[in-house]
Design an enzyme around this catalytic site. Structure first.
Site, short mmCIF file in Angstrom:
data_model
loop_
_atom_site.label_atom_id
_atom_site.label_comp_id
_atom_site.label_asym_id
_atom_site.label_seq_id
_atom_site.Cartn_x
_atom_site.Cartn_y
_atom_site.Cartn_z
N HIS A 475 0.84 -1.20 0.00
CA HIS A 475 0.00 0.00 0.00
C HIS A 475 0.88 1.26 0.00
O HIS A 475 0.72 2.14 -0.85
CB HIS A 475 -0.90 -0.04 1.24
CG HIS A 475 -1.79 1.16 1.40
ND1 HIS A 475 -3.13 1.12 1.13
CD2 HIS A 475 -1.54 2.43 1.77
CE1 HIS A 475 -3.66 2.31 1.33
NE2 HIS A 475 -2.71 3.13 1.73
N GLU A 476 1.81 1.31 0.92
CA GLU A 476 2.62 2.53 1.04
C GLU A 476 3.53 2.71 -0.18
O GLU A 476 3.78 3.82 -0.61
CB GLU A 476 3.43 2.53 2.34
CG GLU A 476 2.59 2.46 3.62
CD GLU A 476 1.44 3.46 3.68
OE1 GLU A 476 1.52 4.52 3.01
OE2 GLU A 476 0.44 3.18 4.37
N HIS A 479 1.60 4.48 -2.84
CA HIS A 479 1.69 5.94 -2.68
C HIS A 479 3.07 6.41 -3.14
O HIS A 479 3.20 7.45 -3.79
CB HIS A 479 1.54 6.33 -1.20
CG HIS A 479 0.15 6.27 -0.67
ND1 HIS A 479 -0.91 6.90 -1.28
CD2 HIS A 479 -0.36 5.68 0.44
CE1 HIS A 479 -2.01 6.69 -0.56
NE2 HIS A 479 -1.71 5.95 0.48
N HIS A 482 3.34 6.79 -6.80
CA HIS A 482 2.59 7.97 -7.23
C HIS A 482 3.46 9.22 -7.03
O HIS A 482 3.50 10.11 -7.88
CB HIS A 482 1.32 8.07 -6.37
CG HIS A 482 0.21 8.88 -6.98
ND1 HIS A 482 -0.93 9.20 -6.29
CD2 HIS A 482 0.05 9.44 -8.20
CE1 HIS A 482 -1.73 9.92 -7.06
NE2 HIS A 482 -1.15 10.08 -8.22
#
Ligand code: ZN
Length: 684
Positions: A475-476, A479, A482
């Site tokens: 998940h991290e 990010h 991105h």
């Protein structure tokens, strides 16, 4: 000034930064920036991107360069001294940004650029930058009469101080309770590795036996596995009482010294007053002004609709759990401190799978290598962990990772800080350190911090992750990609900057999907003793158990989201926070916590993070991420073309365009909820 915070090029010199450097560095940058802004306004007649916007961005980036290491240290290495200076700095920052937001000369200059003949020749990213700035002026009260502007400034300052106090109360209350166990029989049921962690904890605190604390890596397994019901109840009670009027101390006493209720009430009142000044009816409308969702009704309808779809499943799951607890322990009344425990037992019973049994297959280094391999296949990028120590960090455990693309171009760096430590905020997050930006000297590549709270290694054993922790890491890094893989050259809309909050979880939640795919698991798993990937049988159990209690989990998320949204939408000065939460629970939850539960007093997301009237974003973005992943399911999870497409349409574009437009560009149509319902087992 010989201040380490003011004297570095790219990577902060962490070994030299001291708490007492914070204020002088900040004062110096703020003064310089204010003076330069005045010059910029005066010097120019015809404002353009080059003579005005670009220098303004540079000033903001300079401030960010100095402040970002401080903000990071406050999150990962808090100390009493640092906290004191940090809190003195907050009002200064708030005054500075309100000062900009209410400066009529600056506003006129931005307006002039937006109305100039050149505006139409600027790129989409440049136009978006200018439009966002103009919007932010309006949201900072540029149109208000002077007394109201002054009040707005005051409110902003108080809010930043109050949200910092909120999270500090949570941290202090979390650390105030601990329980030293000297009778080993009380720990029956707890896996050996967790027991070893408790023992290590006790030793570090100069105690014999075992030490239970409320940090997540300890709290969660204790609730999951401790056979002793009274002990579970005691731990649960301490956990859900944190930062309330009945917070627990280590000696068993009750204290109200960290009670967050008055803090919440002040925060809510000030938020409401602020947005009313700006002409909004309530904070929810203000929040949606910058988001992908358009109206409060749309958000509530979305949440209630999802609640309705999840409810039958949740009820069925709860009935099953109650029957199981009754059959196996004769329990007629299932309490909240029984739920995780019997859920773990039921999972084991139904799927012969415990959270702990997967750990041996997920040594941290193997998972990281596998994660890098997955990302390499998707986006043709390379990862290199820098081990020469040339880049300083704040702790020896922190790694620095360099990312390059297939042409060998440097795309950015990540600091990776994965272990739970004292002084570190709970949870996991990515924070931007430097945004990508192009200047006359070339491209400044982005840097991010990825922070987790995994169990530290024990007795020279490798760190073994649960599958849940693997999901967190993916998940991290979603990010992180991105933030790092953006190709936008203007920092205000590069990477995660300028992305609507309810779309920002798209890349992160998307990445979690790979943790469930056989092909990807072959890359990220390897038994720490034998190197063997997750065996087929265990994999099948994992998949079967994937949606274990998905209905209950979904309803819990909706409960939080609806509580947050209504709190800000229906705010009245005499609002009773507990009553509102009780009402939401009555409406959507099937598991009602005991009356002493004060979850809301530790709800950092909405009182000290950026999620006020925005917690729904997680579910909102889950629709996007599930739908986006369904294209990978159609084309193949490692399909390079689909990977490139996501890279080019979403990751590369950052905040330069509307989130909905980017999604449609990737998916070829607007988002649909079907894939999410299918992934959650609520629809075939
Ligand atoms: Zn996230």
């Amino acid at each position: 000034m010989n201040n380490p915070l003011l004297n570095f090029e790219k990577f902060a010199p962490y070994s030299k930064i001291k708490p007492q450097d914070v204020l002088p560095a900040l004062d110096s940058v703020l003064d310089q920036n204010r003076a330069k802004m005045q010059d910029l306004v005066k010097e120019n007649q015809n404002y353009t991107w080059e003579n005005f916007i670009e220098p303004m961005i540079a000033l903001n980036n300079r401030l960010n360069q100095v402040w970002s290491p401080v903000r990071n240290l406050h999150s990962v290495a808090d100390s009493e001294e640092l906290r004191e200076y940090y809190n003195q700095a907050l009002p200064k920052l708030s005054e500075y940004s309100s000062g900009i937001g209410q400066n009529p000369d600056l506003y006129r200059a931005y307006q002039a650029v937006s109305q100039s003949a050149e505006f139409n020749q600027y790129s989409t990213a440049q136009q978006q930058t200018i439009n966002n700035e103009l919007r932010d002026f309006r949201l900072s009260g540029i149109h208000l009469p002077p007394e109201q502007q002054a009040r707005y400034k005051e409110i902003q300052q108080q809010l930043s101080t109050l949200s910092s106090r909120f999270s500090e109360n949570v941290l202090d209350a979390t650390h105030a309770w601990k329980k030293n166990i000297t009778d080993e029989s009380l720990l029956t049921g707890l896996p050996e590795n967790i027991k070893a962690l408790l023992k290590q904890h006790a030793e570090q605190n100069g105690l014999s036996g075992w030490l239970i604390t409320l940090d997540n890596p300890i709290y969660i397994p204790c609730l999951n596995y401790l056979d002793n019901r009274a002990l579970r109840e005691e731990i649960y009670t301490a956990f859900v009482s944190r930062a309330s009027e009945h917070s627990r101390l280590a000696n068993g006493e009750i204290t109200a010294q960290w009670d967050n209720l008055p803090v919440m009430q002040q925060i809510l009142a000030l938020r409401h007053e602020k947005v009313q000044l700006l002409g909004f009816k309530n904070y929810a409308e203000y929040s949606l002004y910058t988001k992908m969702a358009k109206t409060p009704e749309q958000v509530v309808e979305f949440l209630l609709d999802l609640a309705q779809k999840a409810r039958p499943l949740a009820e069925q799951e709860l009935t099953e759990l109650q029957a199981f607890a009754q059959q196996n322990a004769g329990l007629t009344q299932l309490e909240l401190w029984d739920v995780p425990y019997f859920s773990e037992k039921l999972r084991l019973h139904n799927y012969a799978l415990s959270q702990e049994s997967l750990r041996p297959y997920f040594p941290l280094n193997k998972v990281l290598d596998g994660l890098f391999a997955v990302l390499q296949r998707l986006y043709q990028i390379q990862f290199k962990t820098l081990t020469d120590g040339s880049i300083e960090t704040w702790h020896p455990e922190v790694k620095v990772i360099e990312i390059t693309d297939k042409e060998g171009n440097l795309r950015g760096h990540l600091y990776l800080d994965v272990y739970a430590r004292a002084g570190k905020r709970q949870g996991a997050w990515l924070d931007g350190c430097i945004d990508r930006h192009r200047t006359a000297n070339g491209v400044q590549t982005p840097i991010g911090y990825i922070v987790c709270n995994f169990t530290p290694p024990l007795n020279n054993q490798p760190t073994l992750l649960t599958h849940g922790e693997v999901l967190t890491l993916f998940h991290e890094f979603g990010h992180g990609m991105h933030h790092l893989l953006t190709q936008i050259d203007y920092s205000p809309v590069a990477g995660i900057s300028g992305v609507a909050w309810d779309a920002v979880e798209l890349p992160s939640q998307l990445m979690e999907n790979w943790c469930w795919e056989r092909e990807a698991l072959n890359l990220i798993s390897g038994h720490y003793q034998t190197g063997e990937a997750i065996p087929e049988e265990l994999y099948r159990k994992m998949i079967a158990a994937k949606n274990f209690q998905a209905g209950l989990f979904t309803l819990r998320q909706i409960e939080f989201a609806l509580f947050d949204f209504r709190l800000h939408w229906q705010y009245q000065p005499d609002i009773n926070v507990q009553q509102l939460l009780d009402g939401v629970r009555k409406e959507v939850s099937v598991l009602i916590p005991p009356a002493f539960n004060r979850f809301q007093n530790t709800f950092n997301h909405i009182f000290s993070g950026g999620y006020a009237a925005g917690y729904y974003s997680y579910k909102w973005a889950e629709v996007l991420s599930a739908d986006a992943f369904s294209l990978f399911e159609e084309k193949g999870i490692f399909d390079a073309e689909t990977g490139q497409r996501f890279l080019n349409t979403v990751l590369a574009k950052g905040g330069s365009q509307e989130a909905m437009d980017l999604f449609i560009e990737f998916r070829g149509r607007p988002p649909k909820i079907d894939a999410l319902l299918r992934h959650l087992g609520m629809k075939n």
